[in-house]
Enzyme design. Structure first.
Site, PDB file in Angstrom:
ATOM      1  N   CYS A 117      22.881  13.761  93.219  1.00 57.11           N
ATOM      2  CA  CYS A 117      21.884  12.903  92.585  1.00 57.11           C
ATOM      3  C   CYS A 117      22.178  12.747  91.089  1.00 57.11           C
ATOM      4  CB  CYS A 117      20.481  13.420  92.874  1.00 57.11           C
ATOM      5  SG  CYS A 117      19.201  12.149  92.590  1.00 57.11           S
ATOM      6  N   SER A 122      15.594  10.005  96.228  1.00 56.63           N
ATOM      7  CA  SER A 122      14.415  10.051  95.370  1.00 56.63           C
ATOM      8  C   SER A 122      14.891   9.922  93.925  1.00 56.63           C
ATOM      9  CB  SER A 122      13.647  11.366  95.569  1.00 56.63           C
ATOM     10  OG  SER A 122      12.539  11.437  94.691  1.00 56.63           O
ATOM     11  N   LYS A 156      11.103   2.916  91.949  1.00 55.78           N
ATOM     12  CA  LYS A 156      11.689   4.161  92.426  1.00 55.78           C
ATOM     13  C   LYS A 156      12.270   3.982  93.820  1.00 55.78           C
ATOM     14  CE  LYS A 156      10.565   9.074  93.139  1.00 55.78           C
ATOM     15  NZ  LYS A 156       9.484  10.102  93.086  1.00 55.78           N
ATOM     16  N   HIS A 160      19.836  13.143  98.591  1.00 48.33           N
ATOM     17  CA  HIS A 160      19.402  14.534  98.710  1.00 48.33           C
ATOM     18  C   HIS A 160      19.430  14.970 100.173  1.00 48.33           C
ATOM     19  CE1 HIS A 160      18.139  15.570  94.642  1.00 48.33           C
ATOM     20  NE2 HIS A 160      17.616  14.360  94.524  1.00 48.33           N
ATOM     21  N   ARG A 206       2.288  15.082  94.957  1.00 51.63           N
ATOM     22  CA  ARG A 206       2.274  15.558  93.574  1.00 51.63           C
ATOM     23  C   ARG A 206       2.090  14.391  92.613  1.00 51.63           C
ATOM     24  NH1 ARG A 206       7.990  16.671  91.634  1.00 51.63           N
ATOM     25  NH2 ARG A 206       7.812  14.384  91.578  1.00 51.63           N
ATOM     26  N   GLU A 243      20.123  17.709 101.240  1.00 49.25           N
ATOM     27  CA  GLU A 243      19.649  19.090 101.340  1.00 49.25           C
ATOM     28  C   GLU A 243      18.135  19.205 101.453  1.00 49.25           C
ATOM     29  OE1 GLU A 243      19.038  18.208  97.022  1.00 49.25           O
ATOM     30  OE2 GLU A 243      20.476  17.640  98.560  1.00 49.25           O
TER      31      GLU A 243
END
Length: 304
Positions: free
Chosen positions: A142, A192, A163, A235, A249, A237
């Site tokens: 990333c 992300s 985003k 990502h 969040r 992972e």
């Protein structure tokens, strides 16, 4: 073969509960095997979560892997207990005379800032420079991938209109490359981020080979220098609920973040998401470890 990590690392209990094989350092030292030595420069604020995510993937291979967790000296995380950092992490100054088969550079929540304004940018540049002669293969994720592409090739990131957030389909562009061996022709992976490294800019560099791209997410996987540099813009992972945690969040902070795309069943955030990228994630990391194992010289001193 198992992954060698400290007995009291918080990730150990989680990994063992998932049937990921681990081995105590003392037992590993008595095996007549040269383990792969992998350093992880963890730039994520949620360091313990990131450790578990990466170790889960690194531990799912037939190779013995020895891990060194590394942090920056020029910036100290405010989200990880100091005791944890002191117990399990080392600084670049402490490892710069060592050599490693592989280095993983994680993402970081600084992507909207110019690279030069990041507090630890100069230190990261020193680490990238050091890696050229002391690490066989560097695997950047990333923002880490964006930073590496900028440092080594001068390719800057660009701000996206919104985003990029969700799970996206990708296609393999170079099926004969060992890093994508066994990949489905189309596979899913999470993203992300607020920025991108434009695919056209990457294609303009003959030293870089795109391995997987997405119509929606752009460049996903690329390599350079015959695999000594690997760039992953997503990502793979991430856990099943990582995107959900980020989404809720942001809502709590009053941010108007759209729901992650292609993630919640039927687009309903009240339903638990499915993990649709686990097979690809495991294969990516196993392929990288196997490539490193096959290609790294037995004497890392020959990298000089």
């Amino acid at each position: 073969m198992p992954i060698c990590i400290p007995d009291d690392l918080p990730a150990k209990e989680t990994l063992e509960s998932e049937n990921i094989s681990t081995i105590p350092a003392e037992r590993a030292s008595h095996q007549d095997i040269r383990p792969l030595r992998i350093a992880i420069l963890n730039l994520m604020p949620t360091k313990i979560d990131t450790e578990t995510q990466l170790l889960r993937l690194l531990g799912n291979s037939p190779l013995q892997v020895e891990i060194e967790l590394v942090r920056t000296a020029s910036y100290e995380s405010r989200h990880t207990p100091k005791e944890h950092l002191s117990r399990f992490y080392t600084s670049f100054d402490e490892i710069k005379k060592r050599r490693y088969d592989g280095l993983i550079v994680t993402g970081a929540p600084v992507e909207t800032m110019p690279f030069e304004e990041v507090l630890y940018w100069r230190e990261l540049c020193d680490i990238f420079a050091w890696s050229e002669k002391n690490v066989f293969s560097t695997f950047s994720i990333c923002w880490g991938a964006q930073a590496a592409l900028y440092y080594f090739y001068g390719i800057d990131k660009q701000l996206l209109p919104r985003k990029l957030f969700g799970v996206y389909e990708h296609r393999v562009e170079a099926p004969n490359c060992p890093l994508v061996r066994g990949f489905d022709e189309r596979f899913l992976a999470p993203h992300s981020r607020h920025t991108e490294t434009p695919l056209a800019d990457v294609l303009a560099h003959p030293e870089i080979t795109p391995l997987a791209v997405s119509d929606d997410a752009g460049l996903y996987l690329a390599l350079a220098r015959g695999g000594r540099q690997v760039f992953v813009t997503g990502h793979s992972e991430y856990d099943r609920d990582t995107l959900a945690s980020e989404y809720f969040r942001d809502l709590e902070r009053g941010l108007h973040t759209a729901k992650p795309e292609h993630y919640f069943p039927e687009g309903n955030e009240l339903l638990p998401p499915l993990c649709t990228w686990r097979g690809h994630a495991n294969l990516l990391y196993v392929n990288w470890l196997n490539f490193v194992y096959q290609e790294t010289p037995f004497d890392l001193g020959s990298l000089l």
